[in-house]
Design a protein around this motif. Structure first.
Motif, PDB file in Angstrom:
ATOM      1  N   ALA A 136       0.835  -1.195   0.000  1.00 41.00           N
ATOM      2  CA  ALA A 136       0.000   0.000   0.000  1.00 41.00           C
ATOM      3  C   ALA A 136       0.870   1.245   0.000  1.00 41.00           C
ATOM      4  N   THR A 137       0.487   2.219  -0.792  1.00 45.29           N
ATOM      5  CA  THR A 137       1.197   3.490  -0.840  1.00 45.29           C
ATOM      6  C   THR A 137       0.463   4.500   0.018  1.00 45.29           C
ATOM      7  N   ALA A 145      -4.055  14.438  -7.583  1.00 45.94           N
ATOM      8  CA  ALA A 145      -2.903  15.316  -7.394  1.00 45.94           C
ATOM      9  C   ALA A 145      -1.596  14.557  -7.569  1.00 45.94           C
ATOM     10  N   ARG A 146      -1.570  13.307  -7.110  1.00 46.81           N
ATOM     11  CA  ARG A 146      -0.362  12.497  -7.243  1.00 46.81           C
ATOM     12  C   ARG A 146      -0.068  12.223  -8.714  1.00 46.81           C
ATOM     13  N   VAL A 147      -1.103  11.913  -9.472  1.00 45.50           N
ATOM     14  CA  VAL A 147      -0.915  11.647 -10.900  1.00 45.50           C
ATOM     15  C   VAL A 147      -0.387  12.886 -11.611  1.00 45.50           C
ATOM     16  N   GLU A 148      -0.952  14.043 -11.298  1.00 45.51           N
ATOM     17  CA  GLU A 148      -0.495  15.277 -11.947  1.00 45.51           C
ATOM     18  C   GLU A 148       0.950  15.589 -11.575  1.00 45.51           C
ATOM     19  N   THR A 231      -2.315   6.485 -13.067  1.00 46.30           N
ATOM     20  CA  THR A 231      -3.272   6.061 -12.061  1.00 46.30           C
ATOM     21  C   THR A 231      -2.476   5.687 -10.809  1.00 46.30           C
ATOM     22  N   GLY A 232      -2.843   6.249  -9.677  1.00 42.20           N
ATOM     23  CA  GLY A 232      -2.084   5.990  -8.460  1.00 42.20           C
ATOM     24  C   GLY A 232      -0.637   6.412  -8.626  1.00 42.20           C
ATOM     25  N   PHE A 269       6.311   5.442  -9.286  1.00 39.91           N
ATOM     26  CA  PHE A 269       6.859   6.527  -8.476  1.00 39.91           C
ATOM     27  C   PHE A 269       6.790   6.165  -7.000  1.00 39.91           C
ATOM     28  N   ASP A 270       7.751   6.710  -6.222  1.00 42.25           N
ATOM     29  CA  ASP A 270       7.724   6.462  -4.782  1.00 42.25           C
ATOM     30  C   ASP A 270       6.850   7.505  -4.092  1.00 42.25           C
ATOM     31  N   GLU A 271       6.786   7.440  -2.763  1.00 39.11           N
ATOM     32  CA  GLU A 271       5.920   8.334  -2.005  1.00 39.11           C
ATOM     33  C   GLU A 271       6.341   9.794  -2.142  1.00 39.11           C
TER      34      GLU A 271
END
Length: 295
Positions: A136-137, A145-148, A231-232, A269-271
């Motif tokens: 889980a991230t 927002a993460r995708v952008e 996505t995610g 991508f990481d956190e």
């Protein structure tokens, strides 16, 4: 041990007719192209269809069956069934990297453009999968927002670092644990006997050295992002590269020729929003042909 689980991953009359055409020797142009590009694929498909219809006692391992079907469905554009089978493959423990390997078979025969939709499907299904082995991230950002954020990082890599030469940004863009699952140009160069990315030094040192070598061989680069989706924490892209053959590449001295090729990227991508894992597939044989290195 005989594998008897999920012996027929596709259902319905359309799927049955599709495989029956393969058994009858009339599989359609997509499969014929794949079979011509990779005889091992043809053999695996024949083994698979014999297994599905009970015409032979031998069975294929789960991994091989899944990869054969994913490659076949991607190569022939059966996207809805590919999505269903990708989901089943994940439930059977097939890793995303193995699914991407199946897309490599498709790209060899059908070109990278045919892989874009397949990469999108893999990313969406991996992002929605919560089975065994899922990590889980945790992020304060919303998915959108993460995708952008990830899209902007990818744009910076293409336009500011690779084209603009701002390699001081590499530490901001890549995780120190960055892993390359596949690198199209590097793999092509290695296959021709040319030195690939250096193996010594940090991730950042190796990337800088590899980038410098690529720009010596293929200079004056311009890049155009054609598709960019996410996505995610996953991102996939298709982009065109225009360059000049300015240095020795694939054993060919500089010709000054203008070359154009397409690349597909699948990134995790990481956190912190840095690229942690990458899979890159370019139209390698097309590029080699433009340089006179392939027939």
């Amino acid at each position: 041990m005989t594998d008897t689980t999920d012996q027929r991953p596709l259902d319905g009359p359309d799927a049955a007719a599709f495989f029956e055409r393969g058994m009858a020797g009339d599989p359609g142009p997509g499969f014929r192209a794949l079979a011509a590009a990779d005889p091992a694929y043809l053999h695996a498909f024949q083994e698979y269809t014999a297994f599905v219809y009970g015409r032979r006692d031998r069975t294929l391992p789960t991994q091989v069956r899944h990869l054969v079907v994913v490659a076949l469905l991607a190569g022939t554009g059966e996207w809805a069934q590919m999505r269903l089978h990708t989901r089943r493959a994940l439930l059977d423990g097939i890793a995303p990297a193995e699914l991407l390997q199946a897309l490599e078979y498709t790209a060899v025969a059908c070109g990278t453009a045919a892989v874009v939709e397949g990469a999108r499907i893999v990313a969406e299904e991996v992002a929605g999968y919560e089975g065994p082995g899922t990590v889980a991230t945790r992020s304060a950002l919303t998915d959108a927002a993460r995708v952008e954020r990830n899209k902007e990082t990818f744009r910076r890599l293409q336009y500011e670092v690779i084209v603009g030469g701002r390699d001081e940004l590499i530490e901001e863009i890549f995780s120190p644990e960055f892993t390359t699952l596949r690198a199209g140009l590097a793999d092509l160069a290695a296959a021709s006997g040319q030195a690939s990315y250096p193996s010594a030094g940090s991730v950042y040192d190796r990337f800088r050295a590899g980038l410098a070598g690529m720009k010596l061989a293929l200079g004056d680069q311009e890049r155009e992002i054609v598709e960019l989706h996410g996505t995610g924490d996953l991102l996939w892209a298709r982009f065109d590269i225009h360059a000049t053959h300015t240095g020795t590449f694939l054993g060919r001295p500089a010709t000054g020729k203008a070359v154009t090729y397409t690349e597909v990227a699948f990134l995790r991508f990481d956190e912190d929003g840095r690229i942690a894992e990458g899979w890159f597939l370019c139209a390698e044989f097309n590029l080699a042909a433009q340089l006179g290195a392939a027939s």
